[in-house]
Structures are given as C-alpha cells and as structure tokens.
Design a protein around this motif. Structure first.
Motif, PDB file in Angstrom:
ATOM      1  N   TYR A  30      35.891  57.081  53.789  1.00 42.67           N
ATOM      2  CA  TYR A  30      36.734  58.161  52.684  1.00 42.67           C
ATOM      3  C   TYR A  30      35.957  58.966  51.519  1.00 42.67           C
ATOM      4  N   SER A  31      34.318  57.861  51.085  1.00 39.03           N
ATOM      5  CA  SER A  31      33.701  57.797  50.119  1.00 39.03           C
ATOM      6  C   SER A  31      34.397  57.476  49.168  1.00 39.03           C
ATOM      7  N   VAL A  32      35.831  56.965  49.142  1.00 36.70           N
ATOM      8  CA  VAL A  32      35.384  56.623  48.196  1.00 36.70           C
ATOM      9  C   VAL A  32      36.174  55.094  47.452  1.00 36.70           C
ATOM     10  N   ASP A  33      35.508  55.002  45.878  1.00 40.91           N
ATOM     11  CA  ASP A  33      35.982  53.558  45.791  1.00 40.91           C
ATOM     12  C   ASP A  33      36.406  52.986  44.982  1.00 40.91           C
ATOM     13  N   PRO A  34      37.407  52.475  45.735  1.00 39.92           N
ATOM     14  CA  PRO A  34      38.652  52.585  44.750  1.00 39.92           C
ATOM     15  C   PRO A  34      38.119  50.567  43.389  1.00 39.92           C
ATOM     16  N   GLN A  35      37.386  49.825  43.744  1.00 41.47           N
ATOM     17  CA  GLN A  35      36.572  49.194  42.282  1.00 41.47           C
ATOM     18  C   GLN A  35      35.817  49.396  41.505  1.00 41.47           C
ATOM     19  N   SER A  36      35.892  50.677  41.803  1.00 40.07           N
ATOM     20  CA  SER A  36      35.548  51.510  40.502  1.00 40.07           C
ATOM     21  C   SER A  36      36.123  52.277  39.721  1.00 40.07           C
ATOM     22  N   VAL A  89      39.993  51.947  40.148  1.00 37.15           N
ATOM     23  CA  VAL A  89      41.139  51.268  40.241  1.00 37.15           C
ATOM     24  C   VAL A  89      41.013  49.780  39.494  1.00 37.15           C
ATOM     25  N   LEU A  90      41.393  49.461  38.367  1.00 38.56           N
ATOM     26  CA  LEU A  90      41.285  48.183  37.236  1.00 38.56           C
ATOM     27  C   LEU A  90      41.723  47.201  39.078  1.00 38.56           C
ATOM     28  N   VAL A  91      43.761  47.890  38.659  1.00 38.44           N
ATOM     29  CA  VAL A  91      44.060  47.273  39.707  1.00 38.44           C
ATOM     30  C   VAL A  91      43.684  46.181  40.866  1.00 38.44           C
ATOM     31  N   ARG A 121      41.117  43.991  40.488  1.00 37.16           N
ATOM     32  CA  ARG A 121      41.239  43.065  40.193  1.00 37.16           C
ATOM     33  C   ARG A 121      42.144  42.316  41.654  1.00 37.16           C
ATOM     34  N   LEU A 122      42.408  42.899  41.901  1.00 35.93           N
ATOM     35  CA  LEU A 122      43.461  41.915  43.229  1.00 35.93           C
ATOM     36  C   LEU A 122      42.793  41.521  44.063  1.00 35.93           C
ATOM     37  N   ARG A 123      41.654  42.797  44.748  1.00 40.11           N
ATOM     38  CA  ARG A 123      40.784  42.743  45.572  1.00 40.11           C
ATOM     39  C   ARG A 123      39.952  40.797  45.310  1.00 40.11           C
ATOM     40  N   SER A 124      39.637  40.782  44.280  1.00 45.22           N
ATOM     41  CA  SER A 124      38.631  39.815  43.411  1.00 45.22           C
ATOM     42  C   SER A 124      39.842  38.381  43.722  1.00 45.22           C
ATOM     43  N   ILE A 125      40.496  38.649  43.107  1.00 47.65           N
ATOM     44  CA  ILE A 125      41.234  36.933  43.440  1.00 47.65           C
ATOM     45  C   ILE A 125      41.778  36.958  45.162  1.00 47.65           C
ATOM     46  N   LEU A 126      41.984  38.298  45.633  1.00 48.89           N
ATOM     47  CA  LEU A 126      42.206  38.249  47.534  1.00 48.89           C
ATOM     48  C   LEU A 126      41.076  37.293  48.041  1.00 48.89           C
ATOM     49  N   PHE A 150      44.617  29.693  44.363  1.00 50.73           N
ATOM     50  CA  PHE A 150      44.782  31.233  43.117  1.00 50.73           C
ATOM     51  C   PHE A 150      45.230  30.981  41.872  1.00 50.73           C
ATOM     52  N   LEU A 151      45.231  29.512  41.190  1.00 49.76           N
ATOM     53  CA  LEU A 151      44.992  29.703  39.947  1.00 49.76           C
ATOM     54  C   LEU A 151      43.982  30.041  39.295  1.00 49.76           C
ATOM     55  N   HIS A 152      42.309  29.491  40.296  1.00 46.09           N
ATOM     56  CA  HIS A 152      41.657  29.625  39.659  1.00 46.09           C
ATOM     57  C   HIS A 152      40.245  30.977  39.878  1.00 46.09           C
ATOM     58  N   SER A 153      41.622  31.642  41.150  1.00 46.46           N
ATOM     59  CA  SER A 153      40.980  32.798  40.787  1.00 46.46           C
ATOM     60  C   SER A 153      41.445  33.710  40.182  1.00 46.46           C
ATOM     61  N   VAL A 154      42.569  33.352  40.159  1.00 43.56           N
ATOM     62  CA  VAL A 154      43.226  34.638  39.226  1.00 43.56           C
ATOM     63  C   VAL A 154      42.707  34.604  37.469  1.00 43.56           C
ATOM     64  N   ILE A 155      42.101  32.907  36.827  1.00 41.67           N
ATOM     65  CA  ILE A 155      42.312  32.891  35.759  1.00 41.67           C
ATOM     66  C   ILE A 155      40.283  33.259  35.673  1.00 41.67           C
ATOM     67  N   PHE A 156      39.311  32.721  36.660  1.00 37.26           N
ATOM     68  CA  PHE A 156      38.085  34.267  37.404  1.00 37.26           C
ATOM     69  C   PHE A 156      38.333  34.865  36.445  1.00 37.26           C
ATOM     70  N   SER A 157      39.048  35.443  37.583  1.00 35.87           N
ATOM     71  CA  SER A 157      38.861  37.293  37.618  1.00 35.87           C
ATOM     72  C   SER A 157      39.630  38.020  36.625  1.00 35.87           C
ATOM     73  N   LEU A 158      40.663  37.638  35.538  1.00 35.18           N
ATOM     74  CA  LEU A 158      40.745  37.724  34.028  1.00 35.18           C
ATOM     75  C   LEU A 158      39.064  38.321  33.176  1.00 35.18           C
ATOM     76  N   TYR A 159      38.676  37.232  33.226  1.00 33.23           N
ATOM     77  CA  TYR A 159      37.578  36.961  33.167  1.00 33.23           C
ATOM     78  C   TYR A 159      35.873  37.527  33.571  1.00 33.23           C
ATOM     79  N   LEU A 160      36.410  37.961  34.732  1.00 36.92           N
ATOM     80  CA  LEU A 160      35.615  38.712  35.403  1.00 36.92           C
ATOM     81  C   LEU A 160      34.653  40.005  35.105  1.00 36.92           C
ATOM     82  N   TYR A 161      35.487  40.816  33.830  1.00 37.55           N
ATOM     83  CA  TYR A 161      34.901  41.831  33.357  1.00 37.55           C
ATOM     84  C   TYR A 161      35.663  42.150  32.109  1.00 37.55           C
TER      85      TYR A 161
END
Length: 158
Positions: A79-85, A87-89, A92-97, A147-158
């Motif tokens: 679909y040539s759609v890049d949701p990572q760039s 949609v912020l949610v 972050r959700l993809r990074s956490i998962l 999960f906690l590690h991933s959430v904390i990491f994704s909060l400070y990722l960008y």
C-alpha cells in the motif's frame, strides 16, 4: 552516477523477489508456530511436560512477532504507507510489541534451559523446585519485566 535501464530493471527484479521471499518465509514461520501449538496442546503426552509449556509460550510470542512484522511490511510494500513515520502511536506500539516479543522469546529459552538443568540435577532439592507453578510464575514475571523494559525503552526512543 547514472544508472542504465538494465541496472534499474535488475534492482526492480531484486526488490520484487525480496518481497516474495519475505512473504514466503514469514508465512512458513507462522504456519510452523501454529502447527507447534496444535501438536503441543492436542497430544496428551505433551500436556504433562513443563518444557512444552515454555515452547508453547515461545510459539505464541513468535506468532505475535511475525504478525506485527508482516502487517508492517504489507503496509509498506503493497500500500506504500509507512505508518511508523506518520502515526506515533503505531510507531511506539510496534516498537513495544517487537521488543517485548524478542525479549520474551529469549527469556523462555533461558528459562527452559535452566529448568532442564534443575530437573536433571543429582540434588533432590533442586529437582523439587521444578513445578508447573514455578513455570507459570517465571513466565508471568518474565513477560512483565520484558513489557516494562520495552515500554520504558520506547518512551525514550524518540
């Protein structure tokens, strides 16, 4: 540096083959994990084995990982759609998962190896520590830590 039409044609063919191979590998991975789950949960011989619980959890986690990767890749290539760039949610959700699934997969393998070591030990008190209750607690606590590690990491990722 100019690219000739042959070079462009080769690059386009390579991109197309990469997409086909990627879809094939991910589809076979999903199918393999689903078959693992079916075999491990349906056969009576596997129900009483703690190691199978670790492998079942790992299969579920890998199914989630492959599904998230496949959805992301389909959106980008088809679909040539890049949701990572855009949609912020989703970013972050993809990074956490993905990070939670990767960590949890590694945790389950380590837990299974430790469980195998403990249950084959010559010391009785170490063998008695290996129960389904301990396995469930380890999986729950390990998943929570991942999960906690991933959430904390994704909060400070960008």
């Amino acid at each position: 540096m100019n690219l000739s039409t042959i070079d462009v044609s080769i690059l386009n063919d390579m991109r197309r083959w990469i997409v086909y191979i990627y879809f094939g590998v991910v589809t076979l991975g999903l199918l393999g994990h689903v078959l693992n789950l079916l075999v491990f949960t349906q056969l009576r011989i596997f129900r009483e084995n703690r190691w199978i619980l670790y492998l079942s959890i790992e299969s579920v986690v890998d199914i989630v990982y492959n599904a998230v990767q496949l959805i992301s890749y389909i959106l980008q290539t088809v679909y040539s759609v890049d949701p990572q760039s855009s949609v912020l949610v989703w970013c972050r959700l993809r990074s956490i998962l993905l990070q939670t699934c990767t960590l949890m997969s590694a945790f389950t393998v380590c837990f299974a190896a430790c469980d195998q070591f403990l249950c084959t030990s010559y010391r009785l008190n170490l063998r008695q520590m290996c129960t389904f209750k301990v396995v469930r607690y380890l999986i729950f606590i390990g998943g929570f830590i991942c999960f906690l590690h991933s959430v904390i990491f994704s909060l400070y990722l960008y």
